[in-house]
Motif scaffolding. Structure first.
Motif, PDB file in Angstrom:
ATOM      1  N   GLY A 231      48.816  23.838  10.086  1.00 43.87           N
ATOM      2  CA  GLY A 231      47.722  23.416  11.189  1.00 43.87           C
ATOM      3  C   GLY A 231      47.620  24.213  12.465  1.00 43.87           C
ATOM      4  N   ASP A 232      48.120  25.461  12.341  1.00 44.01           N
ATOM      5  CA  ASP A 232      48.112  26.095  13.548  1.00 44.01           C
ATOM      6  C   ASP A 232      48.016  27.719  13.212  1.00 44.01           C
ATOM      7  OD1 ASP A 232      47.402  26.840  16.351  1.00 44.01           O
ATOM      8  OD2 ASP A 232      49.428  25.826  16.985  1.00 44.01           O
ATOM      9  N   TRP A 233      47.578  28.500  14.108  1.00 42.31           N
ATOM     10  CA  TRP A 233      47.356  29.842  13.879  1.00 42.31           C
ATOM     11  C   TRP A 233      48.809  30.588  14.597  1.00 42.31           C
ATOM     12  CZ3 TRP A 233      44.028  32.127  10.710  1.00 42.31           C
ATOM     13  CH2 TRP A 233      42.869  31.401  10.821  1.00 42.31           C
ATOM     14  N   LYS A 234      49.426  31.291  13.632  1.00 42.52           N
ATOM     15  CA  LYS A 234      50.894  32.152  13.880  1.00 42.52           C
ATOM     16  C   LYS A 234      50.808  33.607  13.874  1.00 42.52           C
ATOM     17  CE  LYS A 234      52.604  28.084  15.289  1.00 42.52           C
ATOM     18  NZ  LYS A 234      53.152  27.891  16.643  1.00 42.52           N
ATOM     19  N   VAL A 235      51.257  34.095  14.623  1.00 40.72           N
ATOM     20  CA  VAL A 235      51.367  35.746  14.393  1.00 40.72           C
ATOM     21  C   VAL A 235      52.603  36.239  13.393  1.00 40.72           C
ATOM     22  CG1 VAL A 235      52.189  37.990  15.759  1.00 40.72           C
ATOM     23  CG2 VAL A 235      51.188  35.929  16.973  1.00 40.72           C
ATOM     24  N   THR A 236      52.182  37.224  12.586  1.00 40.17           N
ATOM     25  CA  THR A 236      52.767  37.628  11.422  1.00 40.17           C
ATOM     26  C   THR A 236      52.990  39.271  11.790  1.00 40.17           C
ATOM     27  OG1 THR A 236      50.640  38.426  10.247  1.00 40.17           O
ATOM     28  CG2 THR A 236      51.729  36.108   9.828  1.00 40.17           C
ATOM     29  N   GLY A 237      52.252  39.952  12.615  1.00 36.21           N
ATOM     30  CA  GLY A 237      52.527  41.177  12.900  1.00 36.21           C
ATOM     31  C   GLY A 237      51.256  41.637  13.930  1.00 36.21           C
ATOM     32  N   PHE A 238      51.348  43.028  14.409  1.00 36.39           N
ATOM     33  CA  PHE A 238      50.252  43.703  15.292  1.00 36.39           C
ATOM     34  C   PHE A 238      50.597  44.966  15.247  1.00 36.39           C
ATOM     35  CE2 PHE A 238      53.498  42.971  18.697  1.00 36.39           C
ATOM     36  CZ  PHE A 238      53.627  44.172  19.273  1.00 36.39           C
ATOM     37  N   THR A 239      49.471  45.677  15.631  1.00 37.27           N
ATOM     38  CA  THR A 239      49.301  47.159  16.005  1.00 37.27           C
ATOM     39  C   THR A 239      48.747  47.285  17.393  1.00 37.27           C
ATOM     40  OG1 THR A 239      47.118  47.180  14.910  1.00 37.27           O
ATOM     41  CG2 THR A 239      49.154  47.803  13.732  1.00 37.27           C
ATOM     42  N   GLN A 240      49.062  48.328  18.037  1.00 38.10           N
ATOM     43  CA  GLN A 240      48.516  48.439  19.372  1.00 38.10           C
ATOM     44  C   GLN A 240      48.187  50.188  19.703  1.00 38.10           C
ATOM     45  OE1 GLN A 240      50.940  47.171  23.059  1.00 38.10           O
ATOM     46  NE2 GLN A 240      50.937  49.258  23.228  1.00 38.10           N
ATOM     47  N   LYS A 241      47.021  50.212  20.743  1.00 39.07           N
ATOM     48  CA  LYS A 241      46.649  51.449  21.064  1.00 39.07           C
ATOM     49  C   LYS A 241      46.377  51.402  22.487  1.00 39.07           C
ATOM     50  CE  LYS A 241      41.820  50.761  20.025  1.00 39.07           C
ATOM     51  NZ  LYS A 241      40.496  51.139  19.159  1.00 39.07           N
ATOM     52  N   ASP A 242      46.359  52.707  23.143  1.00 37.24           N
ATOM     53  CA  ASP A 242      46.174  52.655  24.698  1.00 37.24           C
ATOM     54  C   ASP A 242      44.572  52.444  24.755  1.00 37.24           C
ATOM     55  OD1 ASP A 242      48.832  53.151  25.111  1.00 37.24           O
ATOM     56  OD2 ASP A 242      48.453  55.158  25.655  1.00 37.24           O
ATOM     57  N   GLY A 243      44.490  51.766  26.044  1.00 38.23           N
ATOM     58  CA  GLY A 243      42.924  51.764  26.524  1.00 38.23           C
ATOM     59  C   GLY A 243      42.086  50.547  25.677  1.00 38.23           C
ATOM     60  N   PRO A 244      40.825  50.655  25.942  1.00 45.34           N
ATOM     61  CA  PRO A 244      39.866  51.520  27.004  1.00 45.34           C
ATOM     62  C   PRO A 244      40.486  51.459  28.251  1.00 45.34           C
ATOM     63  CG  PRO A 244      38.669  50.138  25.502  1.00 45.34           C
ATOM     64  CD  PRO A 244      39.947  49.528  25.330  1.00 45.34           C
ATOM     65  N   VAL A 245      40.650  52.446  29.127  1.00 46.58           N
ATOM     66  CA  VAL A 245      41.096  52.704  30.517  1.00 46.58           C
ATOM     67  C   VAL A 245      39.880  52.840  31.515  1.00 46.58           C
ATOM     68  CG1 VAL A 245      42.690  53.682  31.954  1.00 46.58           C
ATOM     69  CG2 VAL A 245      43.320  53.391  29.470  1.00 46.58           C
ATOM     70  N   PRO A 246      39.947  51.919  32.443  1.00 47.34           N
ATOM     71  CA  PRO A 246      38.611  52.250  33.396  1.00 47.34           C
ATOM     72  C   PRO A 246      39.014  53.279  34.437  1.00 47.34           C
ATOM     73  CG  PRO A 246      39.815  50.088  33.719  1.00 47.34           C
ATOM     74  CD  PRO A 246      40.314  50.820  32.626  1.00 47.34           C
ATOM     75  N   VAL A 247      37.909  53.845  35.193  1.00 50.15           N
ATOM     76  CA  VAL A 247      38.158  54.613  36.145  1.00 50.15           C
ATOM     77  C   VAL A 247      38.868  53.967  37.190  1.00 50.15           C
ATOM     78  CG1 VAL A 247      37.225  56.123  37.775  1.00 50.15           C
ATOM     79  CG2 VAL A 247      36.310  56.041  35.479  1.00 50.15           C
ATOM     80  N   GLY A 248      39.961  54.405  37.859  1.00 50.15           N
ATOM     81  CA  GLY A 248      40.848  53.831  39.076  1.00 50.15           C
ATOM     82  C   GLY A 248      39.873  53.640  40.375  1.00 50.15           C
ATOM     83  N   ARG A 249      39.866  52.595  40.826  1.00 49.69           N
ATOM     84  CA  ARG A 249      39.221  52.597  42.420  1.00 49.69           C
ATOM     85  C   ARG A 249      40.135  53.104  43.435  1.00 49.69           C
ATOM     86  NH1 ARG A 249      35.361  48.589  42.880  1.00 49.69           N
ATOM     87  NH2 ARG A 249      35.057  49.509  45.076  1.00 49.69           N
ATOM     88  N   ASP A 250      39.363  53.368  44.618  1.00 50.85           N
ATOM     89  CA  ASP A 250      40.173  54.082  45.641  1.00 50.85           C
ATOM     90  C   ASP A 250      40.631  52.956  46.554  1.00 50.85           C
ATOM     91  OD1 ASP A 250      41.046  56.489  46.221  1.00 50.85           O
ATOM     92  OD2 ASP A 250      39.212  57.109  47.358  1.00 50.85           O
ATOM     93  N   GLN A 251      41.520  52.113  45.922  1.00 47.73           N
ATOM     94  CA  GLN A 251      41.979  50.975  46.735  1.00 47.73           C
ATOM     95  C   GLN A 251      43.576  51.235  47.019  1.00 47.73           C
ATOM     96  OE1 GLN A 251      40.914  47.985  43.504  1.00 47.73           O
ATOM     97  NE2 GLN A 251      40.423  46.972  45.304  1.00 47.73           N
ATOM     98  N   ARG A 252      43.852  50.828  48.346  1.00 46.77           N
ATOM     99  CA  ARG A 252      45.119  51.029  48.757  1.00 46.77           C
ATOM    100  C   ARG A 252      46.137  50.087  48.079  1.00 46.77           C
ATOM    101  NH1 ARG A 252      46.264  50.295  55.006  1.00 46.77           N
ATOM    102  NH2 ARG A 252      45.770  48.194  54.474  1.00 46.77           N
ATOM    103  N   ALA A 253      47.227  50.691  47.685  1.00 44.78           N
ATOM    104  CA  ALA A 253      48.203  49.754  46.935  1.00 44.78           C
ATOM    105  C   ALA A 253      48.875  49.014  47.884  1.00 44.78           C
ATOM    106  CB  ALA A 253      49.338  50.667  46.347  1.00 44.78           C
ATOM    107  N   SER A 254      49.195  47.599  47.513  1.00 43.64           N
ATOM    108  CA  SER A 254      49.666  46.475  48.349  1.00 43.64           C
ATOM    109  C   SER A 254      51.059  46.847  48.439  1.00 43.64           C
ATOM    110  CB  SER A 254      49.445  45.210  47.671  1.00 43.64           C
ATOM    111  OG  SER A 254      48.328  44.782  47.373  1.00 43.64           O
ATOM    112  N   THR A 255      51.547  46.342  49.625  1.00 44.03           N
ATOM    113  CA  THR A 255      53.096  46.401  49.917  1.00 44.03           C
ATOM    114  C   THR A 255      53.950  45.709  48.880  1.00 44.03           C
ATOM    115  OG1 THR A 255      53.319  44.416  51.315  1.00 44.03           O
ATOM    116  CG2 THR A 255      52.638  46.578  52.406  1.00 44.03           C
ATOM    117  N   ALA A 256      55.259  46.111  48.835  1.00 41.25           N
ATOM    118  CA  ALA A 256      56.053  45.371  47.812  1.00 41.25           C
ATOM    119  C   ALA A 256      56.131  43.931  47.994  1.00 41.25           C
ATOM    120  CB  ALA A 256      57.579  46.079  47.969  1.00 41.25           C
ATOM    121  N   GLU A 257      56.302  43.594  49.364  1.00 46.13           N
ATOM    122  CA  GLU A 257      56.243  42.251  50.116  1.00 46.13           C
ATOM    123  C   GLU A 257      55.118  41.396  49.342  1.00 46.13           C
ATOM    124  OE1 GLU A 257      56.749  39.693  54.013  1.00 46.13           O
ATOM    125  OE2 GLU A 257      56.588  41.672  54.017  1.00 46.13           O
TER     126      GLU A 257
END
Length: 273
Positions: A231-257
């Motif tokens: 009565g429910d969906w369950k995982v039996t396996g998976f495959t993976q690939k990189d992306g799609p990767v968007p173009v990075g914005r010019d935003q300043r990285a946040s501090t560790a805090e």
């Protein structure tokens, strides 16, 4: 999420079926500062255009919706947001379960299961067992658990991540491992099995003072094989690939805090269609 870039993308680390997590690269995470000026100008122009469009939309009068004309003059509309079945209301070990026996139900299951498998809880023995036993089909979970334990208990692997042998972050730091879904696509479906591709961004690393593995983002598409079990969906396996990767914005990285605070204050979602 992968446990390193040098592992096979199909089946995860050592055949475990675990989602990959890319470790931080040693290169500059913020891009070439010489390009920031022109890119910032483009960003400002884009924001202005969006604001103008938003204002025009908000100021539309009722006359637009009540204008006369035959139905053939109106463009056909299509759904642009998740719709359909009500969100699941049941949970097992904190993970949403009890999905509809439909394509939409399979998409919801793949999304929520991907979030659980890519979470920091996978690095805790007890929580890892709960996750695997919840999202995997029973017969698959029985064979996967020993392999998961072998991988996540390997001290050299945990040490490389900056974690203790029980998967805990150093004092004053926060371990971040989070999957943020963008969308799903059903690649095959029948009454007993389904294949669902999940596109997402992954946050991974240690935030806090003195961290040698700062939190970075990566993009992946993971295709989950699901089976309708009891009565429910369950995982039996998976495959993976990189992306799609968007173009990075010019935003300043946040501090560790700020990053640590955000991870603690902003919880995740239960996805359903």
């Amino acid at each position: 999420m992968s446990l390193g870039d040098d592992h096979e993308s199909s089946g995860g680390y050592g055949g475990t079926g675990q989602t990959r997590t890319r470790l931080p690269d040693s290169g500059d995470a913020f891009g070439d500062p010489r390009r920031r000026s022109s890119r910032s100008l483009v960003t400002v122009v884009g924001v202005v255009v969006l604001l103008i469009a938003a204002i025009a939309f908000a100021n539309r009068g009722d006359g637009d919706t009540e204008s006369s004309g035959s139905g053939s003059d109106k463009a056909e509309s299509s759904a642009t947001a998740p719709t359909g079945k009500q969100p699941v209301k049941s949970k097992t070990g904190g993970i949403a379960t009890g999905y509809a026996h439909t394509e939409q139900g399979a998409q919801s299951a793949a999304t929520n299961y991907g979030i659980a498998l890519g979470s920091a809880d996978m690095y805790n023995l007890e929580k890892r067992h709960t996750i695997v036993n919840t999202v995997y089909a029973p017969d698959v979970a029985a064979t996967q658990l020993p392999e998961f334990d072998q991988v996540y208990s390997k001290e050299s692997f945990l040490e490389k991540l900056g974690l203790s042998k029980d998967g805990a972050a150093p004092s004053g730091q926060t371990f971040v491992s989070r999957v943020v879904p963008v969308g799903t696509k059903v690649t095959s479906y029948n009454n007993s099995t389904a294949s669902v591709a999940l596109w997402y961004t992954s946050l991974f690393g240690l935030s806090g003072e003195g961290s040698k593995n700062p939190v970075t983002e990566s993009w992946y598409t993971t295709t989950y094989q699901l089976k309708w079990v009891d009565g429910d969906w369950k995982v039996t396996g998976f495959t993976q690939k990189d992306g799609p990767v968007p173009v990075g914005r010019d935003q300043r990285a946040s501090t560790a805090e700020d990053m640590s605070k955000a991870v603690e204050e902003y919880g995740g979602f239960t996805y359903a269609r």
